[in-house]
Scaffold this active site. Structure first.
Site, PDB file in Angstrom:
ATOM      1  N   SER A  73      -2.338  -3.482   2.725  1.00  0.00           N
ATOM      2  CA  SER A  73      -3.077  -2.224   2.592  1.00  0.00           C
ATOM      3  C   SER A  73      -2.419  -1.377   1.498  1.00  0.00           C
ATOM      4  CB  SER A  73      -3.096  -1.458   3.916  1.00  0.00           C
ATOM      5  OG  SER A  73      -1.809  -0.949   4.205  1.00  0.00           O
ATOM      6  N   THR A  74      -3.201  -0.525   0.874  1.00  0.00           N
ATOM      7  CA  THR A  74      -2.683   0.363  -0.165  1.00  0.00           C
ATOM      8  C   THR A  74      -1.574   1.243   0.403  1.00  0.00           C
ATOM      9  OG1 THR A  74      -4.850   0.365  -1.214  1.00  0.00           O
ATOM     10  CG2 THR A  74      -3.321   2.093  -1.880  1.00  0.00           C
ATOM     11  N   GLY A  75      -1.769   1.726   1.631  1.00  0.00           N
ATOM     12  CA  GLY A  75      -0.755   2.559   2.270  1.00  0.00           C
ATOM     13  C   GLY A  75       0.566   1.830   2.437  1.00  0.00           C
ATOM     14  N   HIS A 121      -6.822  -6.785   6.058  1.00  0.00           N
ATOM     15  CA  HIS A 121      -5.451  -6.288   6.130  1.00  0.00           C
ATOM     16  C   HIS A 121      -4.850  -6.715   7.470  1.00  0.00           C
ATOM     17  CE1 HIS A 121      -6.145  -3.882   2.623  1.00  0.00           C
ATOM     18  NE2 HIS A 121      -6.940  -3.023   3.219  1.00  0.00           N
TER      19      HIS A 121
END
Length: 149
Positions: A73-75, A121
């Site tokens: 995930s981008t986070g 994800h």
């Protein structure tokens, strides 16, 4: 549309805009378009990109720790970079579940109300790693609401 985008960015002053240019080939053209737009209109924000080799190394690193997914995930990518670059890291809003601690429904993105595609994800595994980092004192995970000042 470009004008609205640039106007919305003014809220962020001098900041970086991390764009997913090399996450997928379909993101490359639009990411570079945003980069050129920011330069053309001399925006205060600067576009930055993760290097493709960094993304590959990051995926391999976490895969070796049990985080197997189509893509991180981008986070989680940003959390990983923050740990590498910053002395103190506090995370707020990193939560892999569809409801918060009070049982209220929440989305995984700040910009929509959609859950990620299943299998895309590995959010629970990413969250487990974040919990381990919190437990070891590498970062601070803020689960509840922030204290009001």
């Amino acid at each position: 549309m470009k004008t609205a985008f640039l106007k919305n960015l003014t809220n962020y002053g001098y900041s970086f805009l991390l764009l997913p240019a090399f996450s997928y080939s379909s993101n490359t053209a639009i990411s570079f378009e945003v980069h050129h737009l920011l330069r053309k209109y001399q925006a205060k924000q600067k576009a930055i990109f993760f290097h493709p080799n960094y993304l590959k190394s990051l995926a391999q690193f976490w895969k070796g720790r049990g985080v197997r997914a189509y893509r991180l995930s981008t986070g989680f990518m940003i959390t990983s970079a923050a740990i590498e670059l910053c002395q103190d890291v506090t995370l707020y809003g990193f939560w892999p579940f569809s409801k918060n601690l009070d049982g209220k429904p929440i989305s995984h993105h700040y910009y929509d109300n959609q859950l990620p595609k299943p299998g895309f994800h590995a959010m629970p595994k990413e969250f487990y790693q974040v919990l381990q980092l919190h437990h070891k004192g590498v970062l601070k995970l803020q689960l509840g609401e922030c204290e009001k000042r």
